[in-house]
Design an enzyme around this catalytic site. Structure first.
Site, PDB file in Angstrom:
ATOM      1  CB  CYS A   2       0.699  52.267  89.837  1.00  0.00           C
ATOM      2  SG  CYS A   2       1.948  51.067  89.425  1.00  0.00           S
ATOM      3  NE  ARG A  27      -2.825  56.767  88.371  1.00  0.00           N
ATOM      4  CZ  ARG A  27      -2.341  57.982  88.567  1.00  0.00           C
ATOM      5  NH1 ARG A  27      -2.967  59.014  88.062  1.00  0.00           N
ATOM      6  NH2 ARG A  27      -1.251  58.163  89.258  1.00  0.00           N
ATOM      7  CD1 TRP A  75       3.064  51.461  82.617  1.00  0.00           C
ATOM      8  CD2 TRP A  75       4.683  52.113  84.007  1.00  0.00           C
ATOM      9  NE1 TRP A  75       4.128  51.875  81.864  1.00  0.00           N
ATOM     10  CE2 TRP A  75       5.141  52.285  82.684  1.00  0.00           C
ATOM     11  CE3 TRP A  75       5.540  52.451  85.060  1.00  0.00           C
ATOM     12  CZ2 TRP A  75       6.401  52.780  82.378  1.00  0.00           C
ATOM     13  CZ3 TRP A  75       6.808  52.948  84.759  1.00  0.00           C
ATOM     14  CH2 TRP A  75       7.209  53.110  83.425  1.00  0.00           C
ATOM     15  CG  ASN A 101       1.127  55.519  91.989  1.00  0.00           C
ATOM     16  OD1 ASN A 101       2.033  55.218  91.223  1.00  0.00           O
ATOM     17  ND2 ASN A 101       0.492  56.675  91.918  1.00  0.00           N
ATOM     18  N   GLY A 102       4.126  54.327  93.198  1.00  0.00           N
ATOM     19  CA  GLY A 102       5.347  55.087  93.471  1.00  0.00           C
ATOM     20  C   GLY A 102       6.536  54.152  93.502  1.00  0.00           C
ATOM     21  CD  GLU A 492       1.661  65.916  70.755  1.00  0.00           C
ATOM     22  OE1 GLU A 492       2.734  65.793  71.359  1.00  0.00           O
ATOM     23  OE2 GLU A 492       0.634  65.303  71.091  1.00  0.00           O
ATOM     24  CE  LYS A 496       0.022  62.036  71.120  1.00  0.00           C
ATOM     25  NZ  LYS A 496      -0.106  62.921  72.251  1.00  0.00           N
ATOM     26  CD  GLU A 499       1.750  58.665  72.790  1.00  0.00           C
ATOM     27  OE1 GLU A 499       1.996  58.270  73.929  1.00  0.00           O
ATOM     28  OE2 GLU A 499       1.383  59.833  72.556  1.00  0.00           O
ATOM     29  CG  HIS A 515      21.577  71.226  58.823  1.00  0.00           C
ATOM     30  ND1 HIS A 515      22.657  71.833  58.235  1.00  0.00           N
ATOM     31  CD2 HIS A 515      20.575  72.150  58.821  1.00  0.00           C
ATOM     32  CE1 HIS A 515      22.347  73.088  57.912  1.00  0.00           C
ATOM     33  NE2 HIS A 515      21.080  73.297  58.260  1.00  0.00           N
ATOM     34  CE  LYS A 613      -4.256  61.271  80.029  1.00  0.00           C
ATOM     35  NZ  LYS A 613      -3.642  61.492  78.711  1.00  0.00           N
TER      36      LYS A 613
END
Ligand code: F6R
Length: 618
Positions: A2, A27, A75, A101-102, A492, A496, A499, A515, A613
């Site tokens: 947001c 965001r 978001w 936002n929150g 990583e 990437k 996503e 394993h 983000k």
């Protein structure tokens, strides 16, 4: 996650609000909206589900004169993406408009209370209680500022809030646990979740503290504490350039930021290596001599950088662990005053990481934030800060900041080890089949850090990943494996890939494949193996195990490692560099692989599904 923007001043607000929303879209992109107080009094709200384009289409041809306004890009946390759930939210009469936002934790009880008092709700959001609380206080005779304060006093949870009120020229705002920064322009002032929102209008900023209440009026501003007492916050100049936050000739921020890595790495390293030692201004020699052990806390990509950093420290004989911040915050490991807890966070605003920092502070550990954002909550909440200086990162998928985090952590590891006299833990007995030995030679690491930007430049210009993304486009799964510093890079690479392509991708410690995960390996599984020049022969065993099950293997490794090249099916080479740093250029190949695979699938690369983000909720 947001984004909020507010603007008050001379001239019309609308255009700048929309620019701010475009700049904040990383965001959240479930919906976008603005509220502008028309010069002649009332508030007009326009909001739409979807990206800011939908809002712009709805606004086109509409004149909304007025210098005061607020905007929001969402978001979703409470309520699905929809026009009704889009911000700004208003009270019944439309007198009060609020962006948030929150998460307001006590919204259900407040909603019940307000409903009983006759308020009607139109959305499923937690935010909508705020304009109703303000309206109730206005009805009781409060002025807008007192009404805002009274409403905020009822809230539990985290918030950055901005409000405008009918027939009042001001913007009222506050924050607790969610970011909010004030931008000081010439004709107007701004409030936003993040500096890039208004960077094209001003680079003069004031970082606000929790519970500060800001009032923007005309082109003046006032900051007070929760009791109304004026507080003095320093004005700082942001070093980022507005063009850094624009796409320029690129189709995607992600590609731009991948390509920027030679430059961003140079910025990270500039002035920080002096021959036989790492020169970190914040950490002169001896400043870390009381550190016995190190615990890293971080999330996502930053967690992978933290794992990388912890491996480097252990190789220097310093006990070090990397933990996921969302776990440490609720199940902390024992720490002492001689434990250095390092929070690694690009944004400096990740709620899970901030929660971990608070826990570490409460446990009396020494805390350090390694972050990209000066003035961020992490930088201010930790005892000390080390800035990675990568420049603004806008693409939701972190790229250049991973490289800069690892480079900064390599310097820090060098300083901690030098101060603590950590003995090299591994000697040089582990020479790999690549062209490097296995020892941790601090001089070699420092000197190869200096040439790292050039090595990365070679990788950025390599077309290999693009070719392989096409060649393996039909695979069912993508497994990434690596050991040592290659392990966090494998994780990583998989993060990437999944996503931004939405394909099944997993990262494993190379030795772990046999394993369990090997059961999933078929000819339709592409295995991407990261080689660093250390213990590569062991990883080659794992490669052969996968190949025996018919899986094609792509190696990513040192250019001159002929045995590796001959064993794997495809190879993405990078120039010779110290094995302790080799994960950085290897990772750039993996970034490019993910990017091209997503491009082939026509994915929304900069705005991947369900993600945003700067995750400011726990
Ligand atoms: C992945 C990504 C996220 C972030 C994570 C932590 O590409 O960007 O996994 O790394 O949300 O964010 P920061 O580093 O801002 O704390």
């Amino acid at each position: 996650m947001c984004g909020i923007i507010a603007r008050a001043g001379i001239g019309d607000a609308l255009e700048e609000l929309v620019v701010g929303l475009q700049n904040l879209e990383y965001r959240g992109y479930d919906s976008a909206g603005v509220a502008v107080r028309r010069a002649d009094g009332p508030i007009t709200v326009c909001k739409r589900e979807g990206e800011t384009d939908a809002l712009e289409a709805a606004l086109s041809g509409r004149a909304l004169p007025g210098g005061t306004g607020i905007g929001h890009t969402r978001w979703s946390t409470h309520g699905a993406p929809s026009d009704a759930n889009a911000h700004p939210h208003t009270d019944d009469s439309g007198r009060v408009a609020v962006v948030h936002n929150g998460i307001i934790r006590n919204h259900e009880s407040l909603r019940r209370e307000l409903r009983e008092a006759g308020h009607r709700f139109r959305s499923e959001t937690d935010t909508e209680v705020v304009p109703h609380l303000v309206a109730a206080a206005l009805d009781d005779g409060a002025d807008p500022e007192s009404a805002f304060r009274a409403a905020v006093a009822r809230l539990e949870g985290s918030y950055a809030l901005a409000m405008i009120v009918d027939e009042d020229d001001a913007v009222y705002a506050t924050r607790r646990g969610s970011p909010l920064v004030l931008g000081l322009g010439t004709d107007a002032n701004y409030l936003a979740s993040d500096v890039p929102a208004f960077l094209e209008f001003t680079d003069r900023v004031v970082y606000l503290e929790d519970d500060d209440v800001v009032v923007l009026e005309g082109n003046t501003y006032r900051i007070t504490d929760v009791d109304g007492t004026p507080v003095d916050r320093p004005i700082e100049t942001v070093e980022w350039d507005a063009s850094d936050a624009r796409k320029g000739v690129y189709n995607h921020f992600m590609r731009k930021e991948i390509d920027e890595q030679p430059v961003s790495l140079r910025q990270t390293l500039e002035g920080r290596i002096d021959g036989d030692r790492s020169e970190l201004t914040a950490f002169p020699p001896g400043s870390l001599s009381d550190v016995d052990d190190v615990v890293f806390v971080a999330c996502g990509t930053s967690y992978h950088a933290a794992m990388y950093g912890s491996t480097l420290l252990r190789r220097r004989g310093v006990p070090a662990t990397a933990l996921r911040a969302n776990e440490f915050a609720h199940d902390p490991m024992p720490v002492s005053e001689r434990t250095l807890v390092i929070a690694v966070t690009q944004s400096g605003e990740t709620a899970d990481t901030l929660a971990s920092l608070r826990v570490a502070n409460d446990l009396s550990a020494r805390t350090l934030a390694v972050t990209n954002v000066v003035g961020s909550s992490a930088a201010r909440g930790a005892d000390e800060a080390l800035f990675i200086r990568a420049g603004p990162e806008i693409g939701v998928a972190a790229t250049k900041t991973f490289s800069s985090q690892v480079a900064a952590l390599a310097l820090l590891a060098d300083r901690i080890a030098a101060d603590g006299g950590g003995a090299d833990a591994y000697g040089d007995e582990t020479a790999g089949v690549g062209d490097h030995g296995g020892a941790y030679d601090p001089d070699s690491v420092r000197s190869d850090l200096e040439s790292l930007p050039t090595a990365v430049e070679t990788v950025v210009n390599d077309a290999g990943a693009a070719r392989l993304a096409t060649q393996f486009a039909d695979a069912e799964s993508y497994f990434f494996i690596g050991r040592g510093v290659g392990y966090p890079v494998a994780l990583e690479g998989a993060l990437k890939f999944k996503e931004i392509t939405y394909e099944h991708a997993e990262g494993f410690a190379a030795g772990e494949l046999k394993h369990g995960p090997l059961a999933l390996v078929t000819p339709a599984t592409v295995v991407i193996a990261v080689f660093t020049g250390r213990n590569d022969e062991l990883t080659l065993h794992n490669v052969r195990e996968a190949q025996s099950r018919g899986a094609p293997v792509v190696g990513v490794g040192p250019a001159s490692a002929t045995t590796l090249r001959e064993t794997v099916d495809e190879y993405l080479p990078f120039p010779r560099t110290d094995p302790n740093l080799a994960g950085i250029p290897a990772n750039v190949h993996l970034q490019l692989l993910a990017y091209h695979a997503a491009e082939i699938r026509d994915r929304a690369i900069d705005k991947p599904r369900n993600l945003a983000k700067s995750v400011t909720v726990e």
